[in-house]
Structures are given as structure tokens and as C-alpha cells.
Scaffold this active site. Structure first.
Site: not given
Ligand code: COA
Length: 329
Positions: A113, A252, A282
Site C-alpha cells: 500500500c 492511502h 483499498n
Molecule cells: N462483517 C461483520 N463482522 C465482521 C466482519 C465483517 N466483514 N469482519 C470481522 N467481523 C467481526 C469479527 O469477527 C469480530 O467479531 P467478534 O468480536 O465476535 O470476534 C468483530 O467483527 C470485530 O473484528 P475486528 O477484526 O476486531 O474488527 P476491527 O475493528 O479491527 O476491523 C478491519 C477489522 C479489518 C476493518 C480492521 O482491522 C482494519 O482495517 N485493519 C487494517 C487493514 C488494512 O488496512 N490492511 C491493508 C494494509 S494497510
């Protein structure tokens, strides 16, 4: 002498994958995706036989048209991507061939990214060295080719796109400073496990789905918030820029909450932040040049822009530039 961006262009596939579409594919919902990421829809390159180089070539053709120059004038093409058409030849070669850039050489750069920023900083060195007059920097990724559409934690995030900028020498304005970082320990949290020399493709790697994006979302999120916000603040400090001096933050587009954290750390109001994540998700190396394309008509000569990114690897960084042209109406 500085290197300045003198044109921007982008290419988006026609097919739109909405949150409502994803609800039919995995256990998710529109409210969760919007509130946790800011994303509403993304573009997908669906046509068989088309790849990253095809989107990149369309972006470069548009770039040349906008600048009114011929492909034969390009000296160098640098392509930031993690979804190269194939391991070799480089996607830059394929794009050069597709656009007719017969006098250009080129290469691919892998920084996920942050790829566009790494490629921009690299391309600027060739201009500043004095021997290159026209360097094209492309950010292009067909993320749908490495996304597992049964994994709700990753498939909601990514989209496909390409965008490109032209770098040319300038006496005033242009790219002023960059601060770039890598930390290979981050490979544990975000990577494509198989397909390289460590784990070449086998039936077992395909069965284990080791060719798709592996991500520990929450730990990447924490590292991204810190990395992107800190480096953006540091580049402001190093260049004695106050919030009032910055016209635009060009972040980004990985997650709206990461962008918000960066904006707050820089002390900027929301109106100074380019955000189009809701439309494209993204798109990895394409997000920053796509923002420049979408906001081009609002940019004024001399505007101070901070471009900032965080990505797999880990990679992160910021570029400070002064915008070099007013868009003609
Ligand atoms: N829909 C509904 N629920 C979802 C889900 C979806 N698509 N994806 C995950 N969940 C659930 C999880 O299972 C979890 O449930 P639980 O609490 O019962 O275990 C809950 O939502 C929270 O999950 P979590 O992973 O802690 O959420 P988060 O707030 O961290 O958001 C991302 C997840 C992936 C959006 C976030 O971590 C993120 O943006 N990370 C960076 C990713 C990124 O930018 N990567 C590219 C390079 S920079």
C-alpha cells in the site's frame, strides 16, 4: 531542480461490487462495513484475460492524452504493484509495450500500500539527477486476484484500479521531501503466504488458500494508525509546516479510521483530507494517485500536499510536495 507531478490520470474497471453484493457472499452487513471501514463499494476487473497491466496501460494512455505528449517521449516507467500480471516479465515492460513507450525502460516496485509513495520518491531521483525528463509512476493493483471472497475480514476491504502521474523537472514547486520506512517483521501480520520461492505453488498451497491475502486485521490496524500518523506529523515538523500551511492530506485509503487518526495527529480539519474510500475501497498502490486525479481540479499551484501511506511489509511513509500547476478549465 525538483521533480514535479505535471499530469495525473486513472482507470477504474466498470463492475461495481457493493456492500449489498458482499452480504450475499459472506456473513457481513452494510452497517458493519461502513462503520468499521468507511467503504460502500469497490470496482472489480471481471473480464477474463485482463490484468493489472491493462488497467495501468489505460491510465498511462489517459495521462499522455492529458499532457499532450507521445508515448515515445517517456524515459522511464515505474510500476508499484503487488499484483503483477506475472512474476516476470515486470508489469512495467507490459505497460510500456501496450502504450508504445518504445524509448522507455522500466521496472516494478513492491511496497504494497506504500508502493506509490516509494515509486514516486524513486522516480523523483531520476529527474533530480538531471538525465531524465519524463518519468511515469504508476500505482496499479488487481486486488480481486488475491482476495478470498469467502473471508469476510478481507474481502470487504479491497478493490481494483490503476492511476498514474507524470514527473518532469521544475525550477519551483514539486517534490520537496520524503520519509520512508520498512519493517520486515510486519510480514507475519500481512502477507501472501505462497506463490514465491519460499512456498512455490503446489496443490497443497492452493488447497490451503495460501495464495490469497493473509491479514491479522487488528494488529495491522494498530501499526497503521501509529505508522501513518507519526510519519505524517514528522514530515510536517521537519519542514516547519503548521496545519494552516498544509492545503491537503492525501492519505492511502485503507480504512477511514486510520485516515481520521492521521488527520487528527496532523491537526488538520476534515475538509483538507482527500477521501474516496467509500467509492473504491483499498486499491493498494492506486489509492493516492486516484485521490490526486479525483481532486485535481481543486488543486492550485503552490499548494502544500502531504501524501501518506502504510502497507504490508510493513512499509510506510510520507511525501511532501508543492503542487506544480493549476488545472485549466
Ligand atoms: N462483517 C461483520 N463482522 C465482521 C466482519 C465483517 N466483514 N469482519 C470481522 N467481523 C467481526 C469479527 O469477527 C469480530 O467479531 P467478534 O468480536 O465476535 O470476534 C468483530 O467483527 C470485530 O473484528 P475486528 O477484526 O476486531 O474488527 P476491527 O475493528 O479491527 O476491523 C478491519 C477489522 C479489518 C476493518 C480492521 O482491522 C482494519 O482495517 N485493519 C487494517 C487493514 C488494512 O488496512 N490492511 C491493508 C494494509 S494497510
Amino acid at each position: 531542480m525538483h521533480a514535479a507531478i505535471t499530469a495525473v490520470a486513472g482507470h477504474l474497471p466498470d463492475h461495481i461490487l457493493t456492500n449489498a453484493d458482499l452480504v450475499k457472499m459472506v456473513d457481513t452487513n452494510d452497517e458493519w462495513i461502513r462503520s468499521r471501514t468507511g467503504i460502500e463499494e469497490r470496482r472489480i476487473l471481471k473480464e477474463p484475460g485482463l490484468a493489472t497491466s491493462d488497467m495501468g496501460a489505460e491510465a498511462v494512455k489517459e495521462l499522455l492524452k492529458k499532457r499532450g505528449i507521445d508515448a515515445t517521449e517517456i524515459d522511464l516507467i515505474i510500476v508499484a504493484t503487488v499484483t503483477a500480471d506475472m512474476h516476470f516479465p515486470a508489469t512495467a515492460n507490459l505497460i510500456a509495450h501496450k502504450v508504445g513507450a518504445v524509448n522507455s525502460w522500466g521496472y516494478d516496485l513492491s511496497a504494497a500500500c506504500s508502493g506509490f509513495l516509494f515509486a514516486l520518491a524513486t522516480g523523483a531521483q531520476f529527474i533530480e539527477g538531471g538525465r531524465y525528463k519524463k518519468v511515469v509512476v504508476v500505482g496499479a493493483d488487481k486486488m480481486s486476484s488475491i482476495v478470498d471472497y469467502s473471508d469476510r475480514t478481507t474481502c470487504i476491504l479491497f478493490g481494483d484500479a490503476a492511476a498514474a502521474v507524470l514527473l518532469e523537472p521544475t525550477e519551483e514547486n514539486g517534490i520537496i521531501d520524503h520519509k520512508l520506512h520498512v519493517d520486515g517483521s510486519g510480514a507475519q501480520q500481512l502477507r501472501q503466504k505462497a506463490g514465491g520461492s519460499l512456498h512455490p505453488p503446489t496443490h497443497a498451497t492452493v488447497d490451503a488458500k495460501d495464495h490469497v491475502i493473509y491479514q491479522d486485521g487488528p494488529s495491522v490496524f494498530k501499526a497503521a494508525v501509529k505508522g501513518m500518523a507519526d510519519v505524517s506529523y514528522e514530515i510536517m515538523e521537519r519542514n516547519q509546516l503548521e496545519p494552516d500551511d498544509v492545503a491537503w492530506l492525501v492519505p492511502h485509503q485503507a480504512n477511514l479510521r486510520i485516515i481520521d487518526a492521521t488527520q487528527r495527529r496532523m491537526g488538520l480539519p476534515h475538509e483538507k483530507v482527500m477521501i474516496n474510500i467509500q467509492k473504491y475501497g483499498n486499491t493498494t498502490a492506486a489509492t493516492i494517485p486516484l485521490c490526486l486525479r479525483d481532486w485535481e481540479s481543486k488543486l492550485k499551484k503552490g499548494d502544500n500536499l502531504i501524501l501518506a501511506a502504510f502497507g504490508g511489509g510493513f512499509t510506510w511513509g510520507a511525501v511532501y510536495l508543492k503542487w506544480a500547476y493549476d488545472t485549466k478549465a
